[in-house]
Design a protein around this motif. Structure first.
Motif, short mmCIF file in Angstrom:
data_model
loop_
_atom_site.label_atom_id
_atom_site.label_comp_id
_atom_site.label_asym_id
_atom_site.label_seq_id
_atom_site.Cartn_x
_atom_site.Cartn_y
_atom_site.Cartn_z
N ALA A 102 10.44 4.40 3.01
CA ALA A 102 10.99 3.05 3.07
C ALA A 102 11.89 2.87 4.30
N ARG A 103 12.72 3.87 4.57
CA ARG A 103 13.60 3.79 5.73
C ARG A 103 12.81 3.72 7.03
N THR A 104 11.71 4.47 7.10
CA THR A 104 10.85 4.45 8.29
C THR A 104 10.27 3.07 8.52
N ILE A 105 9.79 2.44 7.45
CA ILE A 105 9.25 1.08 7.59
C ILE A 105 10.36 0.11 7.98
N GLY A 106 11.54 0.31 7.39
CA GLY A 106 12.66 -0.60 7.63
C GLY A 106 13.20 -0.56 9.05
N THR A 107 12.90 0.49 9.81
CA THR A 107 13.37 0.53 11.19
C THR A 107 12.63 -0.46 12.08
N SER A 108 11.49 -0.96 11.62
CA SER A 108 10.71 -1.89 12.43
C SER A 108 10.59 -3.28 11.80
N PHE A 109 10.88 -3.39 10.50
CA PHE A 109 10.73 -4.68 9.81
C PHE A 109 12.03 -5.02 9.09
N ALA A 110 12.39 -6.30 9.18
CA ALA A 110 13.65 -6.75 8.56
C ALA A 110 13.54 -6.84 7.05
N TYR A 111 12.35 -7.11 6.55
CA TYR A 111 12.17 -7.30 5.10
C TYR A 111 11.09 -6.35 4.60
N VAL A 112 11.44 -5.59 3.56
CA VAL A 112 10.52 -4.61 2.98
C VAL A 112 10.61 -4.70 1.46
N ARG A 113 9.47 -4.79 0.80
CA ARG A 113 9.41 -4.77 -0.66
C ARG A 113 8.29 -3.82 -1.08
N CYS A 114 8.39 -3.31 -2.30
CA CYS A 114 7.42 -2.32 -2.77
C CYS A 114 7.05 -2.63 -4.22
N PHE A 115 5.75 -2.55 -4.53
CA PHE A 115 5.26 -2.82 -5.88
C PHE A 115 4.31 -1.70 -6.30
N ALA A 116 4.56 -1.16 -7.48
CA ALA A 116 3.74 -0.06 -7.99
C ALA A 116 2.59 -0.60 -8.82
N GLU A 117 1.53 0.17 -8.89
CA GLU A 117 0.40 -0.21 -9.74
C GLU A 117 0.81 -0.16 -11.21
N SER A 118 1.68 0.79 -11.54
CA SER A 118 2.18 0.93 -12.90
C SER A 118 3.53 1.64 -12.87
N LEU A 119 4.43 1.21 -13.75
CA LEU A 119 5.74 1.84 -13.87
C LEU A 119 5.97 2.37 -15.28
N LYS A 120 4.89 2.65 -16.00
CA LYS A 120 5.04 3.18 -17.35
C LYS A 120 5.74 4.53 -17.35
N ASP A 121 5.48 5.32 -16.34
CA ASP A 121 6.14 6.62 -16.20
C ASP A 121 6.50 6.80 -14.73
N ARG A 122 7.77 6.68 -14.43
CA ARG A 122 8.20 6.74 -13.04
C ARG A 122 8.15 8.15 -12.45
N ASP A 123 7.87 9.13 -13.28
CA ASP A 123 7.75 10.50 -12.78
C ASP A 123 6.29 10.90 -12.56
N MET A 124 5.39 9.95 -12.71
CA MET A 124 3.97 10.22 -12.50
C MET A 124 3.51 9.55 -11.22
N MET A 125 2.51 10.17 -10.61
CA MET A 125 1.93 9.64 -9.39
C MET A 125 1.28 8.28 -9.64
N THR A 126 1.46 7.36 -8.69
CA THR A 126 0.83 6.05 -8.79
C THR A 126 0.68 5.45 -7.40
N ASN A 127 -0.17 4.44 -7.29
CA ASN A 127 -0.28 3.70 -6.04
C ASN A 127 0.90 2.74 -5.92
N MET A 128 1.46 2.67 -4.72
CA MET A 128 2.55 1.73 -4.45
C MET A 128 2.27 1.01 -3.14
N MET A 129 2.35 -0.32 -3.19
CA MET A 129 2.07 -1.12 -2.01
C MET A 129 3.38 -1.61 -1.40
N PHE A 130 3.65 -1.16 -0.17
CA PHE A 130 4.79 -1.67 0.59
C PHE A 130 4.36 -2.92 1.35
#
Length: 627
Positions: free
Chosen positions: A514-542
């Protein structure tokens, strides 16, 4: 000079020591062949070994511990070579029938014969080990498989190099020089291996293994011919110096000589065995042939496309039980569609549609609705499919095609789409089996990093960045320099949609990405495919842009799309699956990922392990074994 000697109880004046003779030319050439062949084969197998395992274990796990295994195998081979050399010296001092050079040449040739046959049968041994992949697991499975695939070759290579170095450096009168020469020889071979593995040409996995086996067999034949020539020379010299030896009729010596002649007649039998092993592998192992094979159809899976390409094995398979078609690259599903509806199997790909659903942007479908006369104030025309289509002036770049879900969706909205895909086989399969439009704006079959470095500035309204496969993302496409290039080729209000596969609660990796993306863009948001278990692997779209990112995914938009379709359900639930990364983006204490400091390959190990288990849970093992 040597000290005085006692002969017949009398002192005999000492004379000068005889100089130690180096290896004769045929033996020296044999040793050089051993050095060169070992360097070439080791360089090639260092690349081919993990590559061969990717269809079963992905592109991260086969590399864990592999380098250490290679080093241990080479050292073990050197130890065995040193032990065998000591045996040669003992026999030499005892005055054995065979000379030191003959024994050295024969040992090198035998090592190459063993390597040739072992390597020729390696694909069959690997196929057997793959059947136990579920039991062995993603951590031990690759190492145990390599112990039957490549590690024996490295042991034999270490044996050959150490034996050759010991013969070249043999000088008992100057042990210091002898040790230094041995170290120089071993160091030279190690440098050649290191340089070679950086520049070794690519091969298809199975055929590459057979090429190395053939090279070992040819090296063995050349060493045998050279050693045989040296044996004849040695015999002639011995006869000239000791004619009496020629007429010695001692039964035991005659028997030894007879046995030696018989063995020399059989010295090319291992080469015939290699040819048999290589043909057996070539004709019976499906990994040695591209295109469709009968074993591709197993249980409920019917393979319709198969090709080994630059990213490994790419295949398209129909799951007749669940009525879906999926594309595979290595040990990863890079996309799929339900045959009944045509919807994507992986809903996260529809997140990319949201780049055109941002308030305040002309591309937002709500901005295209018109006021209607004689209606209450504020009443607007309902959304239609026509209002979803753009004017044709918008341009989008898709980096990483998959089956083309995002590219097809944007194309249907009248957006001019450019696609960058490194693997021509993926593009070919997407066109042929997943209805990717043939009339996209442009298709570039090249490396994504190279393309964005060379693309013109301020070209695209949207960039969809999805390059995950096999358990990891290419680290070079997530560095600060890469993000800066993405920002450069976007228009001033352009939007980046970057898919990252990881663990939401992995604050270390998420924070730095996130910090890497934020060095070039003023606005950054992230959405996961699922947040049922935050300790499990999932797709996340920045999502990232120079302007605010306020999404306008209204009920009438979802109604128009179809609330009960996969696309509608995914977009409707996207905003509720937001992962807050604002603290990471604004944290200047976090170092951005750079080309020089890029720890993603090490940090993605846990993701790769979870991805391996997820793939095995999603599709049965029989599917993964049949690539």
């Amino acid at each position: 000079p040597a000290g005085p000697q006692v002969v017949n109880n009398k002192f005999k004046p000492a004379g000068p020591r005889s100089a130690v003779r180096g290896p004769p030319v045929p033996v020296l050439i044999s040793i050089l062949i051993g050095f060169i062949s070992t360097s070439i084969m080791a360089s090639s197998l260092i690349r081919l070994g993990p590559q061969y395992l990717e269809p079963i274990y992905g592109n991260v796990l086969p590399y864990l511990g592999f380098f250490h295994g290679v080093v241990i195998s080479l050292v073990l081979g050197c130890i065995l070579g040193s032990i065998y050399w000591q045996r040669i010296l003992v026999a030499h001092e005892a005055g054995g029938l065979l000379t030191m050079d003959t024994k050295t040449g024969r040992a090198v040739a035998a090592a190459f014969d063993i390597v040739a046959s072992l390597t020729a049968l390696a694909p069959l041994r690997a196929t057997y080990m793959f059947k136990w992949s579920d039991a062995l697991g993603p951590m031990w499975g690759p190492l145990l498989t390599q112990s039957t695939l490549t590690f024996p070759v490295f042991v034999a290579g270490g044996f050959v190099v150490m034996l050759g170095a010991s013969r070249v450096s043999y000088n008992p009168q100057a042990p210091g020089r002898q040790a230094a020469t041995t170290v120089v020889c071993l160091g030279a071979v190690a440098i050649c291996i290191w340089v070679g593995q950086q520049t070794a040409p690519g091969h298809s996995s199975c055929r590459g293994v057979l090429v190395n086996a053939t090279y070992a067999a040819l090296s063995g034949v050349m060493v045998k011919l050279l050693t045989g020539h040296q044996e004849n020379v040695d015999a002639a010299v011995t006869l000239e110096k000791n004619p009496a030896e020629h007429v010695d009729n001692a039964p035991e010596k005659q028997l030894v000589k007879l046995r030696e002649r018989q063995l020399r007649k059989l010295r090319f039998v291992p080469t015939v065995a290699f040819v048999f092993c290589a043909l057996t592998t070539l004709l019976t192992d499906s990994a040695c042939s591209s295109g469709l094979v009968a074993r591709g159809n197993v249980d409920e899976f019917k393979m319709v496309y198969r090709n080994e390409s630059v990213t490994g094995w790419v295949s398209v398979t129909d799951d007749t039980k669940r009525n879906l078609r999926m594309m595979r690259s290595g040990h990863s599903l890079i996309g799929g569609r339900w045959t009944s509806t045509g919807d994507s199997v992986f809903g996260v790909f529809y997140y990319a549609d949201a780049v055109r659903m941002i308030k305040g942007r002309e591309s937002n479908p709500a901005s295209n609705r018109r006021m209607v006369k004689d209606q209450p104030e504020g009443w607007t025309q309902p959304l239609t499919r026509r209002s979803m289509r753009g004017s044709g002036s918008e341009r989008a770049l898709q980096i990483g095609l998959g089956v083309g879900i995002s590219a097809r969706s944007l194309h249907s909205m009248n957006v001019r789409v450019d696609v960058v895909e490194i693997d021509a086989a993926v593009y070919e399969a997407a066109i042929e089996y997943f209805k990717l439009p043939k009339r996209l704006n442009a298709v570039y079959l090249t490396d994504g990093r190279q393309f964005i470095n060379e693309a013109a500035s301020s070209t695209y309204d949207y960039i969809v960045h999805d390059v995950f496969t096999g358990g990891s993302v290419p680290a070079s496409l997530f560095s600060q320099s890469a993000v800066q290039q993405l920002q450069r080729i976007l228009k001033h209000d352009g939007v980046l949609a970057m898919n990252y596969v990881g663990i939401p609660n992995d604050k270390r990796t998420m924070g730095h990405v996130a910090r890497t993306i934020g060095t070039s863009f003023a606005y950054v948001r992230c959405f996961a495919e699922s947040l049922k278990d935050r300790d499990m692997m999932t797709n996340m779209m920045f999502f990232a842009s120079a302007k605010p990112l306020e999404f306008d995914i209204s009920d009438d938009l979802l109604h128009m799309i179809g609330k009960h379709t996969i696309r509608g359900r995914v977009l409707g639930g996207m905003l509720s699956n937001e992962v807050d990364v604002s603290g990471f983006v604004e944290n200047t204490d976090l170092n951005p990922i750079t080309d020089l400091w890029n720890p993603l390959p090490q940090w993605q190990v846990s993701t790769a392990i979870q991805h391996w288990h997820a793939m095995r849970g999603m599709v049965s093992t029989s599917y993964w074994l049949n690539y």
